[in-house]
Design an enzyme around this catalytic site. Sequence first.
Site, PDB file in Angstrom:
ATOM      1  N   LYS A   1       0.646  -1.364  -0.089  1.00  0.00           N
ATOM      2  CA  LYS A   1      -0.054  -0.196  -0.049  1.00  0.00           C
ATOM      3  C   LYS A   1       0.885   1.180   0.003  1.00  0.00           C
ATOM      4  O   LYS A   1       0.514   2.322  -0.661  1.00  0.00           O
ATOM      5  CB  LYS A   1      -0.946   0.034   1.219  1.00  0.00           C
ATOM      6  CG  LYS A   1      -2.104  -0.801   1.059  1.00  0.00           C
ATOM      7  CD  LYS A   1      -2.927  -1.282   2.408  1.00  0.00           C
ATOM      8  CE  LYS A   1      -3.896  -2.216   2.051  1.00  0.00           C
ATOM      9  NZ  LYS A   1      -4.573  -2.842   3.425  1.00  0.00           N
TER      10      LYS A   1
ATOM     11  N   GLN B   1      -4.909  -1.435   9.790  1.00  0.00           N
ATOM     12  CA  GLN B   1      -4.689  -2.835   9.157  1.00  0.00           C
ATOM     13  C   GLN B   1      -5.239  -3.818   9.844  1.00  0.00           C
ATOM     14  O   GLN B   1      -5.073  -3.897  11.049  1.00  0.00           O
ATOM     15  CB  GLN B   1      -3.333  -2.922   8.626  1.00  0.00           C
ATOM     16  CG  GLN B   1      -3.121  -4.403   8.049  1.00  0.00           C
ATOM     17  CD  GLN B   1      -3.480  -4.481   6.606  1.00  0.00           C
ATOM     18  OE1 GLN B   1      -3.465  -3.492   5.809  1.00  0.00           O
ATOM     19  NE2 GLN B   1      -4.302  -5.480   6.305  1.00  0.00           N
TER      20      GLN B   1
ATOM     21  N   ASP C   1     -11.368   2.800   3.698  1.00  0.00           N
ATOM     22  CA  ASP C   1     -11.537   1.325   3.561  1.00  0.00           C
ATOM     23  C   ASP C   1     -13.229   0.873   3.667  1.00  0.00           C
ATOM     24  O   ASP C   1     -13.796  -0.160   3.426  1.00  0.00           O
ATOM     25  CB  ASP C   1     -10.895   0.801   4.975  1.00  0.00           C
ATOM     26  CG  ASP C   1     -10.169  -0.397   4.411  1.00  0.00           C
ATOM     27  OD1 ASP C   1      -9.791  -0.648   3.325  1.00  0.00           O
ATOM     28  OD2 ASP C   1      -9.419  -0.974   5.365  1.00  0.00           O
TER      29      ASP C   1
END
Length: 290
Positions: free
Chosen positions: A53, A97, A120
Amino acid sequence: MATRIDGKAFAASLREKVAEGVATFVAKAGRKPGLAVVLVGEDPASQVYVRNKHKMTVAAGMESFEHRLPADTSQEALLALVDQLNADPAVDGILVQLPLPKGLDENAVIQAIDPDKDVDGFTTASAGRLATGLPGFVACTPLGCLMLLKDQLGDLSGKNAVVIGRSNIVGKPMAQLLLQESCTVTIAHSRTVDLPAVVRGADIVVAAVGRPEMVKGDWIKPGATVIDVGINRVPAAEEGKTKLVGDVDFAGAEATAGAITPVPGGVGPMTIACLLYNTLEAANRREGLA
Ligand code: NDP
């Protein structure tokens, strides 16, 4: 023989478009869009994702803020970091994460993210916005699936879509997106009776189950479009080696489907590309440029 949907190529061209959008943003806003990624602990798979990422965020011309915290970080310290990122004007998108180490309350941490920075799409605010048709952020994997479907089929209106899987991060948002496109949507799951018959009625099949090659070729309606979200590591023919397969029996389905995503190289590469897409969108919205 089905067309293979090349998610890798599509994701590369989406990342290029995002990079162009970033250049326009920088010219107008006088700063780069910023993505903050929080990684707690040493989970090896998470480390690889976060590294990728970071690389792709920088390659798209954005600012990447990495926050690596030890596995014994307290809930309070993690929530304080999320608050700090919510308030930071240089941060447009925040990603925590998952999974978090045991002892941390994942849900509380995710819900603490400002929905306007929730690139997200995991907060209940984002899920609610999607369900009610309000502007918000859509989880990256289903968003990527929708982009591939629209690229392949154009207008999805009136199509019968079956989504196998009802997780909050893939199945449910996928079904909402297809509903928004005016598909007739069926959500199948582990209690669905006669799944093969349900799938046989589908013009669009999205498999997000996590069971290697569960969806068989003879379940697929001739000409259907098949999106395989599954990523399953299984033993390869060569002893001691492993390989990745999807939730769909690719060889079987390829003979019947009109188009199908391979694993790897289908949905997988779309996820990070859509994260960058969402981050640029968040930056544009925050600066009133959307
Ligand atoms: P979950 O385990 O959260 O959900 C799986 C879903 O499949 C559940 O709704 C479950 O039903 C359903 N299911 C399980 N067994 C069956 C069955 N026999 N028949 C019908 N339905 C069944 O998984 P995720 O949604 O998180 O992920 C699904 C797959 O997608 C995984 O392989 C994962 O690795 C992959 N994935 C890939 C991503 C990417 O490409 N970047 C990102 C995210 C996930 P029930 O609710 O009844 O238990």
